[in-house]
Design a protein around this motif. Structure first.
Motif, short mmCIF file in Angstrom:
data_model
loop_
_atom_site.label_atom_id
_atom_site.label_comp_id
_atom_site.label_asym_id
_atom_site.label_seq_id
_atom_site.Cartn_x
_atom_site.Cartn_y
_atom_site.Cartn_z
N UNK A 62 -12.41 9.77 11.01
CA UNK A 62 -12.03 8.47 11.56
C UNK A 62 -12.00 7.41 10.47
N UNK A 63 -12.99 7.43 9.58
CA UNK A 63 -13.02 6.46 8.48
C UNK A 63 -11.82 6.64 7.56
N UNK A 64 -11.49 7.88 7.25
CA UNK A 64 -10.35 8.14 6.36
C UNK A 64 -9.03 7.71 7.01
N UNK A 65 -8.89 7.94 8.31
CA UNK A 65 -7.68 7.50 9.02
C UNK A 65 -7.58 5.98 9.02
N UNK A 66 -8.72 5.33 9.20
CA UNK A 66 -8.76 3.86 9.16
C UNK A 66 -8.33 3.35 7.79
N UNK A 67 -8.86 3.96 6.73
CA UNK A 67 -8.52 3.52 5.38
C UNK A 67 -7.05 3.73 5.07
N UNK A 68 -6.48 4.84 5.55
CA UNK A 68 -5.05 5.07 5.33
C UNK A 68 -4.22 3.97 5.99
N UNK A 69 -4.59 3.60 7.21
CA UNK A 69 -3.86 2.56 7.93
C UNK A 69 -4.00 1.21 7.22
N UNK A 70 -5.19 0.91 6.74
CA UNK A 70 -5.42 -0.38 6.05
C UNK A 70 -4.73 -0.40 4.69
N UNK A 71 -4.69 0.73 4.02
CA UNK A 71 -3.97 0.80 2.74
C UNK A 71 -2.48 0.52 2.95
N UNK B 190 -1.96 -3.21 3.44
CA UNK B 190 -2.03 -3.93 2.16
C UNK B 190 -0.74 -3.74 1.37
N UNK B 191 -0.29 -2.49 1.28
CA UNK B 191 0.94 -2.22 0.51
C UNK B 191 2.14 -2.93 1.12
N UNK B 192 2.21 -2.98 2.44
CA UNK B 192 3.32 -3.67 3.11
C UNK B 192 3.28 -5.16 2.80
N UNK B 193 2.09 -5.75 2.82
CA UNK B 193 1.94 -7.18 2.52
C UNK B 193 2.47 -7.49 1.13
N UNK B 194 2.00 -6.76 0.13
CA UNK B 194 2.40 -7.05 -1.25
C UNK B 194 3.84 -6.62 -1.54
N UNK B 195 4.32 -5.62 -0.83
CA UNK B 195 5.72 -5.24 -0.99
C UNK B 195 6.64 -6.36 -0.50
N UNK B 196 6.28 -6.99 0.61
CA UNK B 196 7.09 -8.11 1.12
C UNK B 196 7.07 -9.28 0.15
N UNK B 197 5.89 -9.57 -0.41
CA UNK B 197 5.78 -10.69 -1.34
C UNK B 197 6.56 -10.41 -2.63
N UNK C 159 -0.50 -17.06 -4.36
CA UNK C 159 -0.37 -16.42 -3.04
C UNK C 159 -1.70 -16.53 -2.29
N UNK C 160 -1.63 -17.07 -1.10
CA UNK C 160 -2.80 -17.15 -0.22
C UNK C 160 -2.93 -15.80 0.50
N UNK C 161 -4.02 -15.08 0.25
CA UNK C 161 -4.21 -13.76 0.87
C UNK C 161 -5.23 -13.80 2.02
N UNK C 162 -5.52 -15.01 2.52
CA UNK C 162 -6.53 -15.15 3.57
C UNK C 162 -6.19 -14.35 4.82
N UNK C 163 -4.94 -14.40 5.25
CA UNK C 163 -4.56 -13.71 6.49
C UNK C 163 -4.72 -12.20 6.34
N UNK C 164 -4.36 -11.68 5.19
CA UNK C 164 -4.52 -10.24 4.94
C UNK C 164 -5.99 -9.85 4.93
N UNK C 165 -6.80 -10.60 4.20
CA UNK C 165 -8.22 -10.27 4.09
C UNK C 165 -8.91 -10.37 5.45
N UNK C 166 -8.57 -11.40 6.23
CA UNK C 166 -9.16 -11.53 7.57
C UNK C 166 -8.81 -10.34 8.44
N UNK C 167 -7.56 -9.90 8.37
CA UNK C 167 -7.13 -8.76 9.17
C UNK C 167 -7.90 -7.50 8.80
N UNK D 92 -11.22 0.17 -1.11
CA UNK D 92 -11.56 -0.06 0.29
C UNK D 92 -12.70 0.87 0.67
N UNK D 93 -13.70 0.33 1.35
CA UNK D 93 -14.84 1.11 1.79
C UNK D 93 -14.97 0.96 3.30
#
Length: 271
Positions: A54-63, A66-73, A187-195, A267-268
């Motif tokens: 479950x933790x590994x699946x969570x980390x994959x989704x969060x990774x 993150x990649x989508x956020x920075x790819x858009x920027x 770049x303000x990354x607050x929204x990403x970090x909060x999510x 990510x932990x």
């Protein structure tokens, strides 16, 4: 005397029989006890495996988030000026730069500041959110300018302002194959970090972010840990121990990690 003798002869065999019966009961119970112990061990291992999955699946989704956020920027910063000729690019009138910068800020709330910089390192246009200003500067010594001037996307370290966590990104502006400008953005990354940090695994699990300096990335304190505090000990525990006392929740946790090389973030997931 005869009566006493008979009782004594009967009592001896009964004691022996009780001992045999007790030994038999003990021997009979050992397999059941071993089976019970083995069952508990297997259940514990299965539970730990399920938690890790479950933790590994969570980390994959969060990774991916993150990649989508920075790819858009980075995609927005990747400017190619095929519609402008060399004369228009080199003119002292840089109204086209301000137009582009304002359009970027309308498209992404995350851009708090956008700079256009000439190949020589002189700022030619600057767009802020809010009432900020000042003279245009020479920034040729900055690593973000130098990296982008050489044709490579730059992503800086996290730093903190009163409004939250920020990063600097820079990208070359090309006309054909030539780098004709550099664009630098805060770049303000607050929204990403909060999510990321607000996400919960079950009732008590959570995700922690560490940057390349092993410091905690957040929008506020987590327990006694504040954004920018070093969490090297935690990262060492994750590698060395299956279960440990978390510096965040102050409870025993099992953890999984993943490393995002493009950002040098770790990510932990603790649960």
């Amino acid at each position: 005397d005869i009566s006493f003798s008979r009782n004594s002869h009967c009592h001896g065999p009964m004691k022996f029989r009780d001992k045999i019966l007790s030994l038999f009961l003990v021997l009979a119970a050992i397999p059941a006890l071993l089976l019970g112990w083995l069952t508990l061990v297997l259940l514990d291992q299965a539970h730990r495996h399920d938690v890790l999955v479950i933790e590994q699946e969570t980390l994959r989704a969060k990774e991916e988030e993150i990649k989508k956020f920075f790819s858009n920027i980075s995609g927005t910063l990747d400017l190619r000026l095929e519609t402008l000729d060399a004369e228009e690019i080199s003119t002292e009138s840089f109204s086209w730069q301000m137009s582009i910068a304002k359009a970027m800020q309308r498209e992404h709330d995350e851009f708090t500041e956008i700079l256009f910089v000439s190949p020589e390192g002189r700022e030619t246009a600057r767009a802020f959110r809010g009432e900020r200003g000042g003279p245009l500067l020479y920034v040729s010594d900055l690593p973000e300018f130098q990296t982008a001037r050489n044709g490579t996307l730059y992503i800086g370290d996290v730093y903190y302002t009163s409004a939250g966590p920020r990063m600097v990104m820079a990208s070359p502006v090309r006309a054909g194959d030539e780098v004709v400008q550099v664009i630098i953005a805060e770049v303000d990354i607050s929204s990403l970090v909060r999510s990321l940090t607000a996400y919960r695994i079950g009732e008590t699990g959570y995700v922690v972010i560490a940057d390349g300096r092993d410091t905690y990335v957040g929008t506020g304190p987590f327990g006694f840990i504040k954004p920018g505090d070093r969490i090297s000990t935690l990262l060492e525990q994750v590698k060395a121990e299956d279960r440990y006392m978390s510096v965040f929740s102050k409870t025993p946790v099992a953890a999984a990690t993943t490393h995002i090389s493009s950002l040098d973030w770790t990510l932990v997931a603790e649960w």
